[in-house]
Motif scaffolding. Structure first.
Motif, PDB file in Angstrom:
ATOM      1  N   LYS A   1       0.980  -1.090   0.009  1.00 35.80           N
ATOM      2  CA  LYS A   1       0.122   0.271  -0.015  1.00 35.80           C
ATOM      3  C   LYS A   1       0.893   1.247   0.001  1.00 35.80           C
ATOM      4  O   LYS A   1       0.595   2.119  -0.814  1.00 35.80           O
ATOM      5  CB  LYS A   1      -0.980  -0.081   1.188  1.00 35.80           C
ATOM      6  CG  LYS A   1      -1.749   1.153   1.338  1.00 35.80           C
ATOM      7  CD  LYS A   1      -2.639   1.549   0.254  1.00 35.80           C
ATOM      8  CE  LYS A   1      -3.774   0.585   0.133  1.00 35.80           C
ATOM      9  NZ  LYS A   1      -4.746   1.185  -0.960  1.00 35.80           N
ATOM     10  N   MET A   2       1.917   1.241   0.745  1.00 34.17           N
ATOM     11  CA  MET A   2       2.793   2.380   0.656  1.00 34.17           C
ATOM     12  C   MET A   2       3.578   2.549  -0.411  1.00 34.17           C
ATOM     13  O   MET A   2       3.561   3.718  -1.044  1.00 34.17           O
ATOM     14  CB  MET A   2       4.007   2.173   1.976  1.00 34.17           C
ATOM     15  CG  MET A   2       5.163   3.398   1.870  1.00 34.17           C
ATOM     16  SD  MET A   2       6.337   3.030   3.101  1.00 34.17           S
ATOM     17  CE  MET A   2       7.204   1.664   2.325  1.00 34.17           C
ATOM     18  N   VAL A   3       3.857   1.623  -1.415  1.00 28.37           N
ATOM     19  CA  VAL A   3       4.418   1.472  -2.479  1.00 28.37           C
ATOM     20  C   VAL A   3       3.347   2.254  -3.454  1.00 28.37           C
ATOM     21  O   VAL A   3       3.724   3.279  -4.295  1.00 28.37           O
ATOM     22  CB  VAL A   3       4.735   0.071  -3.411  1.00 28.37           C
ATOM     23  CG1 VAL A   3       5.220   0.333  -4.662  1.00 28.37           C
ATOM     24  CG2 VAL A   3       6.176  -0.144  -2.370  1.00 28.37           C
ATOM     25  N   GLU A   4       1.964   1.648  -3.491  1.00 30.49           N
ATOM     26  CA  GLU A   4       1.043   2.291  -4.274  1.00 30.49           C
ATOM     27  C   GLU A   4       0.726   3.851  -4.091  1.00 30.49           C
ATOM     28  O   GLU A   4       0.709   4.559  -4.986  1.00 30.49           O
ATOM     29  CB  GLU A   4      -0.305   1.616  -4.106  1.00 30.49           C
ATOM     30  CG  GLU A   4      -0.323   0.334  -4.347  1.00 30.49           C
ATOM     31  CD  GLU A   4      -1.733  -0.562  -4.116  1.00 30.49           C
ATOM     32  OE1 GLU A   4      -2.578   0.418  -3.611  1.00 30.49           O
ATOM     33  OE2 GLU A   4      -1.868  -1.816  -4.125  1.00 30.49           O
ATOM     34  N   ILE A   5       0.871   4.146  -2.912  1.00 30.30           N
ATOM     35  CA  ILE A   5       0.706   5.636  -2.409  1.00 30.30           C
ATOM     36  C   ILE A   5       1.919   6.433  -3.047  1.00 30.30           C
ATOM     37  O   ILE A   5       1.927   7.499  -3.799  1.00 30.30           O
ATOM     38  CB  ILE A   5       0.671   6.035  -0.848  1.00 30.30           C
ATOM     39  CG1 ILE A   5      -0.681   5.218  -0.419  1.00 30.30           C
ATOM     40  CG2 ILE A   5       0.800   7.344  -0.738  1.00 30.30           C
ATOM     41  CD1 ILE A   5      -0.615   5.070   0.963  1.00 30.30           C
TER      42      ILE A   5
ATOM     43  N   VAL B   1      11.043  -3.685  -1.254  1.00 27.49           N
ATOM     44  CA  VAL B   1      10.191  -2.389  -1.348  1.00 27.49           C
ATOM     45  C   VAL B   1      10.782  -1.873  -2.711  1.00 27.49           C
ATOM     46  O   VAL B   1      10.290  -1.403  -3.590  1.00 27.49           O
ATOM     47  CB  VAL B   1      10.345  -1.578  -0.373  1.00 27.49           C
ATOM     48  CG1 VAL B   1       9.991  -0.083  -0.696  1.00 27.49           C
ATOM     49  CG2 VAL B   1       9.285  -2.161   0.914  1.00 27.49           C
ATOM     50  N   LYS B   2      12.334  -1.869  -2.688  1.00 25.55           N
ATOM     51  CA  LYS B   2      13.102  -1.277  -3.888  1.00 25.55           C
ATOM     52  C   LYS B   2      12.495  -1.984  -4.949  1.00 25.55           C
ATOM     53  O   LYS B   2      12.414  -1.055  -6.103  1.00 25.55           O
ATOM     54  CB  LYS B   2      14.599  -1.421  -3.425  1.00 25.55           C
ATOM     55  CG  LYS B   2      15.416  -0.978  -4.720  1.00 25.55           C
ATOM     56  CD  LYS B   2      16.951  -1.129  -4.362  1.00 25.55           C
ATOM     57  CE  LYS B   2      17.942  -0.787  -5.547  1.00 25.55           C
ATOM     58  NZ  LYS B   2      19.236  -1.034  -5.339  1.00 25.55           N
ATOM     59  N   GLU B   3      12.824  -3.163  -5.047  1.00 29.86           N
ATOM     60  CA  GLU B   3      12.210  -4.136  -6.303  1.00 29.86           C
ATOM     61  C   GLU B   3      10.788  -3.624  -6.825  1.00 29.86           C
ATOM     62  O   GLU B   3      10.501  -3.341  -8.057  1.00 29.86           O
ATOM     63  CB  GLU B   3      12.230  -5.261  -6.273  1.00 29.86           C
ATOM     64  CG  GLU B   3      12.062  -6.310  -7.259  1.00 29.86           C
ATOM     65  CD  GLU B   3      12.282  -7.733  -7.005  1.00 29.86           C
ATOM     66  OE1 GLU B   3      11.917  -8.566  -7.943  1.00 29.86           O
ATOM     67  OE2 GLU B   3      12.820  -8.138  -5.988  1.00 29.86           O
ATOM     68  N   GLU B   4       9.927  -3.666  -5.885  1.00 29.39           N
ATOM     69  CA  GLU B   4       8.598  -3.071  -6.139  1.00 29.39           C
ATOM     70  C   GLU B   4       8.270  -1.771  -6.851  1.00 29.39           C
ATOM     71  O   GLU B   4       7.739  -1.428  -7.829  1.00 29.39           O
ATOM     72  CB  GLU B   4       7.683  -3.250  -4.943  1.00 29.39           C
ATOM     73  CG  GLU B   4       7.544  -4.554  -4.611  1.00 29.39           C
ATOM     74  CD  GLU B   4       6.629  -5.431  -5.749  1.00 29.39           C
ATOM     75  OE1 GLU B   4       5.756  -5.055  -6.250  1.00 29.39           O
ATOM     76  OE2 GLU B   4       7.174  -6.752  -5.889  1.00 29.39           O
ATOM     77  N   LEU B   5       9.111  -0.829  -6.047  1.00 28.36           N
ATOM     78  CA  LEU B   5       8.999   0.421  -6.834  1.00 28.36           C
ATOM     79  C   LEU B   5       9.837   0.734  -8.120  1.00 28.36           C
ATOM     80  O   LEU B   5       9.398   1.494  -9.127  1.00 28.36           O
ATOM     81  CB  LEU B   5       9.870   1.463  -5.879  1.00 28.36           C
ATOM     82  CG  LEU B   5       9.160   1.789  -4.543  1.00 28.36           C
ATOM     83  CD1 LEU B   5      10.039   2.438  -3.532  1.00 28.36           C
ATOM     84  CD2 LEU B   5       7.841   2.785  -4.691  1.00 28.36           C
TER      85      LEU B   5
ATOM     86  N   ILE C   1      18.312   4.585  -6.564  1.00 24.49           N
ATOM     87  CA  ILE C   1      17.740   4.506  -5.228  1.00 24.49           C
ATOM     88  C   ILE C   1      18.958   3.900  -4.272  1.00 24.49           C
ATOM     89  O   ILE C   1      19.826   3.279  -4.531  1.00 24.49           O
ATOM     90  CB  ILE C   1      16.767   3.160  -5.391  1.00 24.49           C
ATOM     91  CG1 ILE C   1      15.706   3.519  -6.259  1.00 24.49           C
ATOM     92  CG2 ILE C   1      16.348   2.621  -3.895  1.00 24.49           C
ATOM     93  CD1 ILE C   1      14.548   2.586  -6.526  1.00 24.49           C
ATOM     94  N   LEU C   2      18.875   4.442  -2.971  1.00 19.25           N
ATOM     95  CA  LEU C   2      19.784   4.368  -1.947  1.00 19.25           C
ATOM     96  C   LEU C   2      19.364   3.181  -0.752  1.00 19.25           C
ATOM     97  O   LEU C   2      17.974   3.669  -0.520  1.00 19.25           O
ATOM     98  CB  LEU C   2      20.250   5.413  -1.191  1.00 19.25           C
ATOM     99  CG  LEU C   2      21.047   6.834  -1.982  1.00 19.25           C
ATOM    100  CD1 LEU C   2      20.987   7.996  -1.310  1.00 19.25           C
ATOM    101  CD2 LEU C   2      22.142   6.192  -2.790  1.00 19.25           C
ATOM    102  N   VAL C   3      19.741   2.432  -0.325  1.00 17.03           N
ATOM    103  CA  VAL C   3      19.549   1.844   0.645  1.00 17.03           C
ATOM    104  C   VAL C   3      20.276   1.652   1.757  1.00 17.03           C
ATOM    105  O   VAL C   3      21.508   1.137   1.602  1.00 17.03           O
ATOM    106  CB  VAL C   3      18.977   0.149   0.208  1.00 17.03           C
ATOM    107  CG1 VAL C   3      18.589  -0.683   1.525  1.00 17.03           C
ATOM    108  CG2 VAL C   3      18.084   0.205  -1.005  1.00 17.03           C
ATOM    109  N   LEU C   4      20.006   2.013   2.855  1.00 19.16           N
ATOM    110  CA  LEU C   4      20.729   2.198   4.267  1.00 19.16           C
ATOM    111  C   LEU C   4      19.944   1.540   5.536  1.00 19.16           C
ATOM    112  O   LEU C   4      19.048   1.874   5.538  1.00 19.16           O
ATOM    113  CB  LEU C   4      21.255   3.712   4.569  1.00 19.16           C
ATOM    114  CG  LEU C   4      22.196   4.405   3.360  1.00 19.16           C
ATOM    115  CD1 LEU C   4      22.398   5.865   3.628  1.00 19.16           C
ATOM    116  CD2 LEU C   4      23.543   3.564   3.390  1.00 19.16           C
ATOM    117  N   ASP C   5      20.830   1.203   6.314  1.00 16.30           N
ATOM    118  CA  ASP C   5      20.419   0.803   7.570  1.00 16.30           C
ATOM    119  C   ASP C   5      20.104   1.949   8.665  1.00 16.30           C
ATOM    120  O   ASP C   5      20.858   2.912   8.216  1.00 16.30           O
ATOM    121  CB  ASP C   5      21.094  -0.269   8.328  1.00 16.30           C
ATOM    122  CG  ASP C   5      20.858  -1.193   9.393  1.00 16.30           C
ATOM    123  OD1 ASP C   5      19.322  -0.811   9.666  1.00 16.30           O
ATOM    124  OD2 ASP C   5      20.963  -2.195   9.713  1.00 16.30           O
TER     125      ASP C   5
END
Length: 279
Positions: free
Chosen positions: A213-217, A244-248, A257-261
């Protein structure tokens, strides 16, 4: 013209930022039932999450002192930019502003600006990167401030929490609502307001549905994605962040796209398993 970008420790820095020599993190601290955690390179996320889960109380964060910010202002840089987490969530912004006023009284040659991110975590990171981009493009101090303030106004922060315990402990969610939500496996889809407050956009049963749902928004609300860097921070759930990255990526084309902890303060807000997306 030399410059420096100071980011309070709620904002995660990439390895490239750390190695560039232009950035400095200024640490906040967290109190968990009398145990002090400094949000710097010594931060132990696993130990922190264990202590938070075991405590019946909400951990308390403390912002950097004006003196600590003034210490970070020292050096040869003539342009100094500070990025803090939302002034609605912490005193970090006000502390940095006070430091700026005090420091400028004795250092007229310095140009200092404090950005209220109206966000947190990876949102601060993107603001810092936009600042660096402007400086590298040769923009003046005033032009950089204008561009970055405009960028902040257009930025959007979204997040989904695995656990509602942090919201319950800090009083944002009643015990009854938290109990019902946990019993029904309800996960809220949250976002920041333009002023940097927190709002709920939706809620779903199950973390995967909430993330979708977040991705859709995000896909519905994003403007000019090809011109933007999208960033994802996660609290101890890298595989979830990559999903989430893949879906976006399937639905929108962005510059990067950055991905960090998450750091300490971001881990406090996101809780174990939380995902934050900023674009």
């Amino acid at each position: 013209m030399s410059y420096k970008i100071i980011v309070d420790s709620c904002g995660e820095l990439t390895d490239a930022c750390k190695e560039s020599g232009y950035y400095e993190n200024v640490a906040l601290s967290i109190d968990i039932d009398g145990y002090q955690v400094v949000d710097d390179e010594t931060f132990d996320q696993a130990d922190f999450l264990r202590r938070v889960a075991a405590s019946p109380n909400c951990p308390k964060s403390s912002c950097p002192s004006p003196e600590r910010y003034m210490e970070a202002f020292e050096g040869d840089a003539e342009h100094i930019y500070v990025v803090t987490l939302s002034a609605e969530l912490s005193g970090s912004y006000n502390s940095a502003e006070l430091a700026k006023r005090l420091y400028e009284e004795k250092h007229k040659e310095k140009k200092i600006h404090v950005f209220n991110s109206c966000s947190a975590s990876i949102g601060e990171t993107l603001i810092a990167l936009k600042t660096e981009e402007c400086e590298k493009a040769g923009k003046s101090f005033e032009e950089t401030v204008e561009v970055v303030e405009g960028y902040i106004r257009e930025q959007h922060t979204y997040f989904v929490l695995e656990s509602l315990e942090a919201l319950r402990k800090n009083g944002r969610l009643s015990n009854l609502k938290a109990f019902v939500a946990n019993a029904l496996n309800i996960k809220p889809v949250m976002a920041s307001t333009p002023e940097g407050r927190i709002q709920q956009l939706d809620q779903m049963r199950g973390i995967n549905r909430a993330l979708k749902k977040m991705v859709e928004i995000i896909v519905k609300e994003v403007r000019d994605p090809a011109e933007k860097i999208l960033a994802i921070s996660h609290c101890n759930c890298r595989e979830r962040a990559l999903m989430v990255k893949e879906e976006l990526q399937k639905l929108i084309k962005v510059k990067d796209i950055l991905v960090l902890d998450t750091n300490g303060i971001s881990s406090l807000y996101a809780s174990d398993g939380g995902i934050i997306v900023v674009v």
